[in-house]
Scaffold this active site. Structure first.
Site, short mmCIF file in Angstrom:
data_model
loop_
_atom_site.label_atom_id
_atom_site.label_comp_id
_atom_site.label_asym_id
_atom_site.label_seq_id
_atom_site.Cartn_x
_atom_site.Cartn_y
_atom_site.Cartn_z
N GLY A 110 -10.19 -0.29 -0.90
CA GLY A 110 -11.48 -1.29 -0.89
C GLY A 110 -11.84 -0.31 -2.21
O GLY A 110 -13.04 -0.93 -2.98
N GLY A 140 -13.99 -4.07 3.79
CA GLY A 140 -13.09 -3.29 4.77
C GLY A 140 -12.89 -2.10 2.79
O GLY A 140 -12.59 -2.40 1.82
N ASP A 200 2.78 3.52 4.64
CA ASP A 200 2.87 1.68 5.38
C ASP A 200 1.74 1.94 5.80
O ASP A 200 0.94 3.00 5.55
CB ASP A 200 3.77 0.94 4.78
CG ASP A 200 3.14 -0.50 5.36
OD1 ASP A 200 2.81 -1.05 4.33
OD2 ASP A 200 2.60 -1.29 6.52
N GLY A 226 -11.96 1.19 2.04
CA GLY A 226 -10.76 1.81 2.81
C GLY A 226 -10.15 2.73 1.82
O GLY A 226 -10.82 2.72 0.54
N ASN A 227 -9.16 3.01 1.33
CA ASN A 227 -8.92 3.61 0.00
C ASN A 227 -8.14 2.40 -0.82
O ASN A 227 -8.35 1.83 -2.29
CB ASN A 227 -6.88 3.71 0.70
CG ASN A 227 -6.16 4.39 -0.79
OD1 ASN A 227 -6.68 4.74 -1.69
ND2 ASN A 227 -5.33 3.64 -1.00
N LYS A 272 11.35 -3.48 4.99
CA LYS A 272 10.63 -3.42 5.56
C LYS A 272 10.98 -2.37 6.88
O LYS A 272 11.94 -3.01 7.74
CB LYS A 272 9.16 -4.37 5.93
CG LYS A 272 8.28 -3.60 5.86
CD LYS A 272 7.32 -3.94 5.07
CE LYS A 272 6.11 -3.00 5.57
NZ LYS A 272 5.34 -2.97 3.46
#
Ligand code: NAD
Length: 411
Positions: free
Chosen positions: A223, A218, A147, A220-221, A107
């Protein structure tokens, strides 16, 4: 090291201690599991639009590559710190291992508020990150992806910088790219779609009826794509929230219409047929989907949750304290629930390596197969260990990493 409000890596170590009590991994292997293989910290100079040079701090944590090249996203956020990237790289290692992929975990991140940068400054920062770290990346070394606050466009700049430096095309160095530079069909909706499949499999195991109700924190993308796939499986989305508002409709939302409404108005507030909902976590629903933020379910608010099943689409939405207090629920852990994103990233790499690109149906079919397999393996482990689903998923993953380390003679 920068000041840290929350030592995320301490959570990883606490989870490993809990796992060790069950798995009883040999001492040498356990020692290796507690440290990332490499953590690089870089200072990235960027010429700002006003001519001044500003230095940004970036990281890459390469946690474990016993199973294959490191794999994991790059986060652009003001709260990025060394402990967080180390923790996220450990969880990526468990995620790829649980999926059975030939990949390890990594990461990265840059401490930056992207909203303060112009497009040109953002591009120069993204290219600067690659110039500082390119020796650590490559399809056979470490493969970054998007991310929080990093996009397919940023991946395209990063890939271009990398390819200019190494002097050849190597699209498999970075995933989550736009389709025009070697991205995969189906990567955008993958995380939500894969999570909906996992919810369906868990609901079947729990004998929840067809048409069970779902509340989503949420929209968004992740959800929204989750909701779209869930209604196709026969679930009913009765509540959704965004960062400002929560709405409720016991009859179930028309999800495509809600997606269009959110796109057009910027939020979910006043969607026709809905009523205002005080807290999406407290809604009478069979399933709760945290798909927004880390640490949104805590020891303070866990008591309001009525759902029997929680599917963690966000990374780390439940604090370790709340996780223990919710022991009477089935909680599908993030390393399984939201794993389809990295899974399709892997499929993108496979397509890049063969320079042959599949239609979306083929990507989805392969994704569904591997997600179902990971679910069944983790569910069987949970029954065998009589543990939480989270511990079972981590146990499958850690055992696979330990076996690979032993086969390589590391321990
Ligand atoms: P996004 O920015 O598209 O959506 C996040 C949504 O959450 C937004 O609609 C925002 O309004 C809402 N939100 C923010 N604060 C909220 C609050 N307090 N209450 C309710 N809603 C709130 O991000 P995304 O890509 O959908 O990611 C969501 C989560 O899923 C993140 O935790 C991310 O790390 C995780 N995740 C994403 C992917 C992926 O492929 N995108 C993969 C794995 C995990």
């Amino acid at each position: 090291m920068e000041a840290q409000q929350h030592d995320a890596f301490a959570n990883v170590l606490a989870q490993l201690t809990e796992l060790q009590a069950v798995l009883k991994v040999e001492e040498n292997a356990f020692t290796l599991l507690q440290e990332p293989k490499r953590v690089v910290r870089v200072a990235i100079p960027v010429k700002m639009d006003n001519g001044a040079v500003k230095v940004f701090i970036g990281y890459r944590s390469q946690f474990n590559d016993a199973l294959g090249p490191f794999k994991g996203g790059i986060r652009f956020h003001p709260d990025v710190n060394e402990s967080e990237v180390k923790a996220l790289s450990a969880w990526m290692t468990w995620k790829t291992a649980l999926l059975g992929l030939p990949l390890g975990g990594g990461k990265g991140g840059i401490i930056v508020d992207t909203k303060t940068l112009s497009a040109g400054e953002l591009e120069r920062l993204s290219r600067g990150y690659i110039r500082a770290l390119y020796k650590n990346f490559g399809p056979e070394i470490d493969v970054p992806a998007p991310d929080v606050y990093t996009t397919p466009q940023i991946m395209a700049w990063m890939l271009d910088e990398y390819e200019v430096i190494v002097g050849r095309h190597q699209p498999g160095t970075i995933t989550g790219k736009p389709l025009t530079v070697g991205g995969s069909a189906g990567r955008g909706p993958a995380t939500g779609r894969g999570g909906a499949l996992i919810m369906k499999l868990a609901a079947e195991k729990m004998n929840l009826p067809v048409g069970s109700s779902v509340a989503i924190q949420g929209f968004g993308n992740v959800g929204a794509e989750f909701a779209l796939a869930a209604i196709a499986f026969g679930f009913k989305i009765v509540a959704v929230s965004d960062s400002h508002d929560a709405i409720y409709n016991p009859a179930g939302f028309d999800v495509p219409a809600l997606m269009k409404y959110k796109h057009d108005t910027g939020g979910v507030k006043n969607f026709p047929g809905s009523t205002v909902c005080a807290d999406v976590l407290a809604v009478e629903a069979d399933v709760l989907i945290p798909a927004a933020l880390e640490n949104s379910i805590t020891a303070q608010n866990f008591g309001i949750i009525k759902a029997k099943l929680i599917v963690e689409m966000a990374n780390g939405p439940i604090t370790p304290e709340a996780d223990k207090l919710l022991a009477d629920k089935v909680i599908v852990p993030d390393i399984l629930a939201n794993a389809a994103g990295v899974l399709v990233s892997y499929l993108e790499q496979v397509q890049n390596a063969s320079n042959y690109y599949w239609p979306e149906e083929e990507v989805v079919a392969k994704m569904n197969l591997l997600m179902t397999d990971a679910f069944n393996t983790a569910w069987s482990k949970m029954e065998e260990l009589k543990s939480s689903f989270r511990l079972a998923g981590q146990a499958v993953a850690v055992q696979r990493v330990v076996e690979a380390m032993k086969a390589r003679g590391w321990c």
